[in-house]
Design an enzyme around this catalytic site. Structure first.
Site, PDB file in Angstrom:
ATOM      1  N   SER A  78     -63.878  -7.548   0.034  1.00  0.00           N
ATOM      2  CA  SER A  78     -64.025  -7.498  -1.414  1.00  0.00           C
ATOM      3  C   SER A  78     -62.923  -6.633  -2.025  1.00  0.00           C
ATOM      4  O   SER A  78     -61.752  -6.932  -1.840  1.00  0.00           O
ATOM      5  CB  SER A  78     -65.435  -6.988  -1.752  1.00  0.00           C
ATOM      6  OG  SER A  78     -65.746  -7.231  -3.084  1.00  0.00           O
TER       7      SER A  78
ATOM      8  N   ASP B 253     -70.180 -17.547  -0.254  1.00  0.00           N
ATOM      9  CA  ASP B 253     -69.735 -16.501  -1.179  1.00  0.00           C
ATOM     10  C   ASP B 253     -69.217 -17.166  -2.452  1.00  0.00           C
ATOM     11  O   ASP B 253     -68.177 -17.815  -2.442  1.00  0.00           O
ATOM     12  CB  ASP B 253     -68.624 -15.692  -0.493  1.00  0.00           C
ATOM     13  CG  ASP B 253     -68.119 -14.527  -1.342  1.00  0.00           C
ATOM     14  OD1 ASP B 253     -68.481 -14.426  -2.529  1.00  0.00           O
ATOM     15  OD2 ASP B 253     -67.356 -13.704  -0.799  1.00  0.00           O
TER      16      ASP B 253
ATOM     17  N   HIS C 220     -71.769 -13.147  -1.066  1.00  0.00           N
ATOM     18  CA  HIS C 220     -70.642 -12.232  -0.873  1.00  0.00           C
ATOM     19  C   HIS C 220     -70.993 -11.108   0.111  1.00  0.00           C
ATOM     20  O   HIS C 220     -70.149 -10.648   0.870  1.00  0.00           O
ATOM     21  CB  HIS C 220     -70.272 -11.651  -2.242  1.00  0.00           C
ATOM     22  CG  HIS C 220     -69.069 -10.773  -2.238  1.00  0.00           C
ATOM     23  ND1 HIS C 220     -67.845 -11.179  -1.746  1.00  0.00           N
ATOM     24  CD2 HIS C 220     -68.883  -9.498  -2.674  1.00  0.00           C
ATOM     25  CE1 HIS C 220     -66.965 -10.185  -1.882  1.00  0.00           C
ATOM     26  NE2 HIS C 220     -67.577  -9.163  -2.439  1.00  0.00           N
TER      27      HIS C 220
END
Lengths: 402, 221
Positions: free
Chosen positions: A168, A339, A372
């Site tokens: 991320s 995701d 995610h």
């Protein structure tokens, strides 16, 4: 010379800002001689950087791995978190015999600049005013975070990282490292990332920021002076964001429409549903460990992230040197099929650019419906790929096995 | 793709003393054509047996493209640089002359658009090595002529409804296409059913007795 766990070196240069929070771990004052320039045009320094290390730096100083944390992560990547008492956010991945094997690698993880877990951020006291920085803290970028980490490496005497990895926002930092310091990175592993923050993701962040700013207890960012904190605003920001880290199938599997501690609907606005109760818990637990202004600053850093912005959007050019040759950094990009916040096509766009630059790149999408958050969870295929990549690259780098 | 279990491939072996994975016999003549220390792209690299072999035996700087999750995971887990992708769509990304050699082994017959794929091979690589099952092989002809059924042979083991092969061709078909798209055939090998490999001009005889064909290609001058 073998460099093992450094001793706590807080206090070496006492000129830095004083700490609002002082969790366990290591910290060092950086940019004491010369302030570090920031992308916004200002400069910062001296500032404190809090970090942890695991494993032992080898004699050649060639086995260092920098782990970059995500938006709400911190330097407590494994072991017990000093505030929450829970395992570190990547304790499944980091440790002796684990995919990031601390018997083999020297692992560093630092709280990002602008954070609130020991590294200087908006909650800290501005030596110029004696009050918390609040919104007087300069707006920082992913590139600034990476520049600060480079100063930490200088302090640790590490010229070159074996690997830089993160998920991320950590993936953004890993990419920025490879672009800004290609000579200091052997391989980079951006996980569940993107070359730029999408309009949808900026929009989602803006919702969180507005929730914080709409809380009267935010006091225009000066809540520290009022002895107050915008807990409700920050909790709502976290609740909204948390949904984006999950997926519809994951939520359905975990909660369905199950009711919380009751047999029938309450015909009220209490948390009738388990999913509501869960989100409220996520919100209230988050405010115990996170600063609202730091949340504003770090989300902003992600919004501003656009790797190709300085090259007029030409992403392949970012991965070419001045001589036109492809970057020497070896990449492994990993995405997760479920995701939707950082979808596979974002990673694939980076892979395409790296191919166009004739760079050395691996890429795999891991099957997962966990959203995610999959990069933080037990995903055996992900672990196998990461362990295999690091193992193979360590062989190329000449790092001895464990 | 359910590849046959290859010893030492399912789990990453320790770096030191790693056993040499045995590679498919039809890959050995392909490997033999690759110069040591060169830069190679293997398109459709499956679980990376050829790339691994080339790295261990010839210190070849190899990359791969593979369509299956399972194949890509196996490749990365053994330390190879492989991206999940598709010959039909992803070759366009690569710059010209990025590799000394691009390999397309037993994959041409599975791609959607063989012509652009072939053009990309010789654009990206200074040379290309292509191998494919020869539909002109006499047993294939015999199966169709005598039984009147789609051939199922050792070289083409799948039934017509299960096969991934959507663009089968004969050696002579390939020679015609190569001429049409401006590709020269620098070397031509056939693999007999016995596994024997022989250098043969890509004519009628090779087209009859070769179960597989292996060609080294380059852009026609």
């Amino acid at each position: 010379m073998v460099f093992s766990q450094p001793q706590q070196d807080e206090g070496e240069a006492p000129a830095g800002p004083s700490r609002a929070v002082a969790p366990s771990g290591l910290s060092v004052t950086l940019a004491a001689d010369r302030p570090m320039p920031l992308d916004c045009g200002a400069a910062i320094g001296p500032f404190v950087m809090a970090y942890t290390t695991r494993g032992t730096l080898n004699a050649a100083r060639s086995n260092a791995i920098l782990i970059c944390h995500a938006l709400t992560g911190d330097q407590f990547v494994d072991g017990v978190h000093p505030i929450t008492g829970k395992p570190g956010w990547w304790s499944l991945l980091v440790g002796p015999g684990r995919p990031i094997d601390t018997d083999r690698f020297f692992v560093i993880c630092a709280n990002v600049l602008g954070g609130c877990m020991g590294t200087t951020g908006p909650a800290d006291i501005d030596p110029a005013t004696g009050c918390a920085y609040g919104l007087d803290f300069p707006v920082i970028t992913i590139s600034d975070m990476v520049r600060a980490q480079a100063l930490l490496l200088d302090h640790l005497g590490i010229d070159s990282l074996f690997a830089v990895l993160g998920g991320s926002m950590g993936a953004m930092q890993a990419l920025q490292w490879a672009v800004d310091y290609p000579e200091r990175v052997f391989c980079a592993v951006p996980i569940a990332g993107a070359a730029r923050h999408s309009a949808q993701n900026i929009a989602l962040h803006e919702v969180g920021r507005r929730a914080i700013m709409a809380d009267p207890r935010w006091h225009d960012g000066r809540y520290a002076e009022h002895g107050d904190r915008p807990l409700d605003g920050l909790a709502v920001a976290r609740m909204a964001a948390h949904i984006t880290y999950l997926s519809e199938p994951a939520l359905h599997r975990k909660f369905g429409r199950n009711l919380q501690d009751r047999q029938r609907l309450g015909f009220s606005f209490d948390a009738d549903f388990q999913v509501e109760s869960y989100l409220r818990h996520q919100g209230s637990a988050f405010v115990d460990r996170f600063d609202a202004n730091a949340y504003l600053y770090i989300t902003r850093a992600m919004d501003y992230f656009d790797l190709a912005a300085t090259r007029d959007g030409d992403l392949p050019a970012v991965f070419r040197g001045a001589d036109g040759a492809g970057t020497p950094v070896r990449f492994c990009l990993i995405s997760f099929s479920g995701d939707w916040l950082f979808p596979t096509r974002e990673s694939r766009a980076i892979v395409h650019a790296l191919n166009m630059a004739a760079a050395n790149v691996s890429f795999v999408e891991i099957d997962s419906d966990k959203g995610h958050d999959a990069f933080l969870l037990e995903e055996p295929a992900f672990f196998a790929v990461l362990a295999g990549f690091l193992d193979g690259q360590a062989e190329h780098r000449g790092i001895a096995g464990p | 793709m359910t590849a046959a279990a290859v010893p030492g491939v399912d789990a990453p072996a320790p770096a030191a003393g790693r056993r040499l994975a045995s590679i498919r016999p039809d890959l050995l003549p392909v490997a033999a054509m690759v110069p040591a220390g060169s830069r190679v792209l293997d398109v459709g690299c499956d679980r990376g047996d050829l790339l691994d072999h080339l790295w261990r035996e010839k210190r070849v700087d190899g990359r791969g493209i593979e369509i299956s999750h399972e194949g890509v995971r196996a490749c990365i887990a053994r330390g190879l640089s492989v991206i999940q992708g598709d010959a039909d769509t992803d070759l366009a990304d690569f710059p010209s002359d990025a590799f000394d050699c691009v390999i397309l082994s037993q994959t041409l017959q599975t791609v959607t658009a063989p012509r652009p794929v072939l053009r990309h091979l010789v654009r990206i690589g200074r040379t290309a090595i292509v191998s494919f099952p020869n539909f002109g092989y006499w047993r294939v002809r015999a199966a169709l002529a005598l039984k009147g059924r789609m051939p199922v042979t050792s070289g083409l083991p799948a039934t017509w409804y299960d096969t991934p092969n959507i663009h089968l061709c004969t050696i002579r078909d390939f020679v015609a296409l190569a001429a049409e798209v401006g590709i020269s055939i620098d070397r031509s090998l056939i693999v007999r059913r016995s596994g024997r490999v022989a250098e043969r001009p890509p004519g009628a005889w090779a087209n009859l007795v070769g179960e597989y064909a292996i060609f080294r290609l380059s852009r026609a001058a």
